[in-house]
Design a protein around this motif. Structure first.
Motif, PDB file in Angstrom:
ATOM      1  N   VAL A 269       0.919  -0.852  -0.159  1.00  0.00           N
ATOM      2  CA  VAL A 269       0.223  -0.138   0.077  1.00  0.00           C
ATOM      3  C   VAL A 269       1.172   1.068  -0.217  1.00  0.00           C
ATOM      4  O   VAL A 269       0.469   2.312  -0.976  1.00  0.00           O
ATOM      5  N   PRO A 270       2.419   0.840   0.718  1.00  0.00           N
ATOM      6  CA  PRO A 270       2.795   2.519   0.604  1.00  0.00           C
ATOM      7  C   PRO A 270       3.421   3.083  -1.031  1.00  0.00           C
ATOM      8  O   PRO A 270       3.506   4.008  -1.081  1.00  0.00           O
ATOM      9  N   ASP A 271       3.788   1.611  -1.416  1.00  0.00           N
ATOM     10  CA  ASP A 271       3.750   1.675  -2.270  1.00  0.00           C
ATOM     11  C   ASP A 271       3.057   2.202  -4.126  1.00  0.00           C
ATOM     12  O   ASP A 271       3.233   3.394  -4.119  1.00  0.00           O
ATOM     13  N   LEU A 272       1.417   1.992  -3.490  1.00  0.00           N
ATOM     14  CA  LEU A 272       0.650   2.719  -3.855  1.00  0.00           C
ATOM     15  C   LEU A 272       0.270   4.298  -3.705  1.00  0.00           C
ATOM     16  O   LEU A 272       0.249   5.640  -4.757  1.00  0.00           O
ATOM     17  N   ILE A 273       0.611   4.325  -2.750  1.00  0.00           N
ATOM     18  CA  ILE A 273      -0.228   6.150  -2.239  1.00  0.00           C
ATOM     19  C   ILE A 273       1.392   7.113  -2.881  1.00  0.00           C
ATOM     20  O   ILE A 273       0.921   8.409  -3.358  1.00  0.00           O
TER      21      ILE A 273
END
Length: 492
Positions: free
Chosen positions: A189-193
């Motif tokens: 998820v941090p990569d998506l953000i």
């Protein structure tokens, strides 16, 4: 005589039925009281601990936090898992890895259950079983600040890049309901953000609790008022199939959580832990230190054992015997022709599936790195030996030395000068490539970077710090190798 004959027939039929039942339902046992049990529940209770798999970069479900100076995995999923373990009378053991590796680990027996915000989809139900759901959530669409008015219905995404987590319900929604969208599937998820903030994608599909957490900490994002037809999702615990008593025990714990409304308290506790106030370095500095130590250790082990096996392979390739030369050549070409990521998965999952070896993530990573490094080291050593003038071998043989003696006392000492710089470069390469093993949950530097990204809600800063650490490691090693090389040349 007739009665005895009938009795024998009935006994035979019962015996056949028992044998068939034991093959068809190997995990199910009927106790004297008539209760159905299974080998899984008994095995967990006998060993005294429950191994739970998760991906701890998913606040508020599960995430890392520093509590009293100690790194801990927290979140409401962890409280649920603790409740299940307590009710079974065992301790909780958490195994952390990437989300898309969890089902494979469960099916190969490395995990007893998965609790990681996972939904019982039809595709997953073909592979594993699920408990009764413990929560229902709604999927939401996040966009950059000011873009909310551009996306109000599912038909507004034609040609739009939409970020989703790999192998999730959100990925299926983006493909099936955001018509014409271009899903971009990433592991964390941090990569998506970060992709949304850097305008690599224009929207994200996230679960409600996760989306709420990130929006509370990022003013540059907002919700798009998009409603999905199939946007409500149930969250449950995943287990191996054909374990009815094990499932029943988990369902019993979940029922109690629902009946006593314990989840609300778990969620409130998770929200409080998410937003602890302290400096970034003070709170997360230990994560980078731990990751760096593991990265260095993995590189050292990989190069040392790679050098030993590589030396053997090099000598085999130089042998005049085909039975030695061909296997070494096949091994070197195969390993050099396949990605380290694939090799890591083969060792980690294949060790259990093929040989019944329950290898830990760290042990599997050391083996994979060593086997991979050996193929490259073999070529380095072979080239170094080949670079020595053939006249050296002929002179040694003319003095009465055997082939082994000439190799040991004459050729190898001269080849070392050619080999050492290249071996040093291999060490540098392994330091960087060790980041691959983070996919199976080894807590090296890149893995810890993902942990900090998820816990801090800062997707970019941890990457900058990690890049500087890698640079310091490789630059320092390169300079030391340069000094050693110059000294060797001066000694000539």
């Amino acid at each position: 005589m007739v009665k005895k004959s009938n009795f024998k027939k009935i006994a035979s039929l019962i015996g056949v039925f028992v044998i068939i039942f034991s093959f068809v339902f190997p995990a199910m046992i009927v106790s004297a009281e008539g209760e159905i049990t299974d080998t899984k529940l008994k095995a967990v209770q006998e060993k005294g601990f429950l191994v739970v798999g998760l991906s701890a970069d998913y606040p508020p479900y599960e995430f890392h936090q520093t509590i009293d100076g100690e790194d801990k995995i927290v979140g409401f999923d962890i409280d649920i898992a603790n409740k299940v373990a307590d009710d079974m009378g065992v301790k909780l053991v958490i195994t952390e890895m990437n989300f898309d590796s969890l089902l494979g680990a469960l099916q190969t027996g490395k995990l007893d259950m998965i609790i990681s915000g996972i939904a019982p989809t039809p595709e997953r139900l073909k592979q594993v079983a699920f408990s009764e759901p413990y929560m229902e959530v709604t999927q939401k669409v996040i966009v950059r600040k000011g873009d909310g008015k551009k996306y109000t219905k599912v038909t507004d995404f034609d040609g739009v890049k939409v970020g989703v987590q790999k192998q999730t319900t959100q990925e299926a929604l983006a493909k099936n309901e955001l018509y014409g969208s271009k899903p971009v599937s990433l592991q964390k998820v941090p990569d998506l953000i970060l992709n949304l903030q850097e305008k690599k994608v224009d929207a994200l599909v996230l679960e409600g609790p996760v989306a709420d957490a990130y929006l509370s900490q990022n003013d540059d994002m907002e919700y798009a008022d998009v409603k999905f037809t199939d946007g409500d999702k149930q969250t449950a615990v995943a287990i191996e199939k054909d374990n009815p008593a094990f499932k029943a025990q988990i369902d019993k714990s979940i029922k109690e959580i629902k009946d006593k409304d314990l989840l609300k308290g778990y969620q409130e506790k998770a929200r409080e832990l998410m937003f602890q106030k302290s400096s970034f370095i003070q709170q997360y500095g230990s994560y980078f230190v731990k990751g760096t130590m593991y990265t260095i250790l993995l590189a050292i082990i990989g190069v040392i054992f790679g050098a030993i096996l590589g030396s053997v392979l090099a000598l085999m390739k130089l042998s005049k015997t085909k039975l030695l030369r061909w296997p070494a050549a096949i091994y070197v070409e195969y390993v050099r022709g396949t990605p380290l990521l694939v090799q890591t998965f083969i060792v980690f999952f294949g060790g259990t599936a093929l040989f019944g070896l329950d290898l830990s993530a760290f042990t599997s990573s050391c083996i994979a790195l060593s086997l991979n490094s050996a193929a490259y080291v073999a070529e380095i050593i072979r080239a170094g030996i080949k670079a020595v003038n053939k006249g050296q071998t002929e002179s040694a043989r003319s003095l009465g030395m055997s082939q082994g003696q000439s190799m040991r006392y004459i050729i190898l000492p001269q080849a070392v000068k050619n080999i050492l710089p290249a071996l040093g470069n291999e060490f540098v390469t392994v330091i960087k490539e060790s980041s691959v093993v983070s996919v199976i949950g080894v807590t090296e530097l890149m893995f810890q970077t993902g942990v900090v990204q998820g816990a801090s809600f800062k997707p970019f800063l941890p990457l900058v710090i990690t890049s500087l650490i890698y640079f310091v490691l490789t630059f320092t090693l390169s300079r030391l190798l340069g000094v050693a090389e110059r000294r060797m040349q001066a000694s000539d």
